[in-house]
Design an enzyme around this catalytic site. Sequence first.
Site, PDB file in Angstrom:
ATOM      1  N   TYR A 186     -49.054  47.593  25.340  1.00 51.80           N
ATOM      2  CA  TYR A 186     -50.465  47.379  25.006  1.00 51.80           C
ATOM      3  C   TYR A 186     -51.369  47.855  26.138  1.00 51.80           C
ATOM      4  O   TYR A 186     -52.345  48.586  25.919  1.00 51.80           O
ATOM      5  CB  TYR A 186     -50.700  45.896  24.738  1.00 51.80           C
ATOM      6  CG  TYR A 186     -52.138  45.541  24.436  1.00 51.80           C
ATOM      7  CD1 TYR A 186     -52.670  45.726  23.173  1.00 51.80           C
ATOM      8  CD2 TYR A 186     -52.962  45.003  25.434  1.00 51.80           C
ATOM      9  CE1 TYR A 186     -53.991  45.391  22.889  1.00 51.80           C
ATOM     10  CE2 TYR A 186     -54.279  44.665  25.167  1.00 51.80           C
ATOM     11  CZ  TYR A 186     -54.791  44.864  23.901  1.00 51.80           C
ATOM     12  OH  TYR A 186     -56.093  44.535  23.639  1.00 51.80           O
ATOM     13  N   SER A 224     -60.075  47.305  26.719  1.00 49.22           N
ATOM     14  CA  SER A 224     -59.630  45.965  27.098  1.00 49.22           C
ATOM     15  C   SER A 224     -59.711  45.803  28.605  1.00 49.22           C
ATOM     16  O   SER A 224     -59.657  46.788  29.359  1.00 49.22           O
ATOM     17  CB  SER A 224     -58.186  45.742  26.641  1.00 49.22           C
ATOM     18  OG  SER A 224     -57.657  44.546  27.173  1.00 49.22           O
TER      19      SER A 224
END
Length: 679
Positions: A569, A556
């Site tokens: 996350y 990400s």
Amino acid sequence: MAIHPEVAALLSRSNRLGADPRNTNYAGGNTSAKGTTTDPVTGGDVRLMWVKGSGGDLGTLTEDGLAVLRLDRLRALAGVYPGVEREDEMVAAFDYCLHGKGGAAPSIDTAMHGLLDAPHVDHLHPDSGIALACSADGEKLTAECFGERVVWVPWRRPGFQLGLDIAAVKDANPEAVGCVLGGHGITAWGDTAEACEANSLYIIRTAEEFLARRGRAEPFGAAVAANAPLDTAARRERAALLAPLVRGLASTDRPQVGHFDDSPAVLDFLAGAEHPRLAALGTSCPDHFLRTKVRPMVLDLPPTAGPDAVEARLRELHTEYRAQYAAYYERHATPGSPAMRGADPAIVLVPGIGMFSFGKDKQTARVAGEFYLNAINVMRGAESVSSYAPIEEPEKFRIEYWSLEEAKLRRLPKPKPLAARVALVTGAGSGIGKAIAHRLVAEGACVVVADLDAGSAAVVADELGGPDRAVAVCVDVTSEEQIAAAFRSAALAFGGVDLVVNNAGISISKPLLETTAKDWDLQHDIMARGSFLVSREAAWLMRAQGMGGDIVYITSKNAVFAGPNNIAYSATKADQAHQVRLLAAELGGDGIRVNGVNPDGVVRGSGIFAGGWGAQRAATYGIEEDKLGEFYAQRTLLKREVLPEHVANAVFALTGGDLTHTTGLHIPVDAGVAHAFLR
């Protein structure tokens, strides 16, 4: 334009015959019909023959798969036939007999159909017929089985001369409805499509009944206790362990996809005392050994042998097999022969376990196994009433390295970039993972669709084309046992794995003070720990194959960019990003490349965003959830929304063959987020 009645009848007959594997093997045999139509040039009548073209399959034959020839011109070729030594030249002459555009390319068997004085002709490869054709006393057995209704034709390579031979046999035997072709198959004829089909089925079923009635027990010899099959669970576990090793050996010359078969017929053959002798004799019908090579590689250890001993022996046998195949080629090759196409086995037999078959793709590998199963059935039939006696080795070589066969291979389309590669994609039931699976299959790969949601995985696998292209596995990436089971499924389905995409993920967006230890652990278990476990299993399997491989992490933008309310996350994505670097450094010596893709703002189709993450992020930014994709796009340098397909493009760029010297790389797919530039 309405379909000609004879063509309609031909297609119906062909599809019925081809739908039953007792009648003919996949893509084997051909059928024809003759009829009269109007010549568009003269307006007069013209006699035509419609015949299955080269490379088609009877079970799925359509009008487009038929070659269409003028019967008068085809039969006139007999007057210019230069003799058996030059009969291959006649295939090119068929082009001068085509009617109009001619339809499909005429096959080598066109003369067999055209020279026969019968309106309808079937040439088939039934196991029962080939069993008689490949028996040591096949001519005698054919007479005993059929009397004068079916005539024996000695072996002759397919071609113009065989067509002349069969035509002469029919003329000399007016009561005959067909013939058994030594070492090859059967041919039947009739005045109508119905009569021809009935005669074909008469020959096939009568041969089946004859073999059953006259056949002796234990045609493969007495069962050897040491080669008895393991129970199903143990057998499949051992097969999954062996598959990557065997696939790697079979891919020495070029990458292959594998198929595994442990059906009762295979296990029964391998349990018999005579299986080494019979396997060494090689396969029978020309269609068989074109796909299975002239003989298989056979392990000579019992299924209870230890893994180390089995691995060592398989490597020894593979070395011997390659040397023997090269010697076979040298014995028979002439200056005009095509180059040797590879010396690896297409079929590997393991007593008590089953059969591994290999090909350029899953369908080819599966069909090769089906053809060897046909050969087993032929051997059973021949040995039950006589002894198995396939055509001699020089004739096998003439077929395998036939210039016409080589020309057919050259006409095949260029392989796709990921042909013969097997991928396993986690979280592939939706969103980014689904898009990656679709792109990899489109580029030629076989894909294992792995997802916690078994239903979604099954839907995607079906979308991708079913078992010859994709299989679904249910896997929780936090479970070592389920991950190991997923890779075992991949090994049994395709022979191994070459490309792994760590995509499974979850996200819970909360500020630090609201993030619980459970939130933290869940995200790290699925992404950081899950990716580690999947990569570890992949590395073990890829090392066993010895074919290198690719591992791709879908990380990400958050792996390098610090944003608010996202501690769990982002931290686990940073963990994944560093795993890329660590594993690239560790696995490079095995030819395994490890790279990452850093997406951002992939909203459309995303399972994570649909599961609540989208609402949380929208609330953080103070916008409507359905505007989130547009919001992310506007904050990028390119002002473009990132879709799952864009991430899939990056995965293909990393694995499709151009970046062969790249490992440890992270590719941003975020439409340009300056704060996430890699430094």
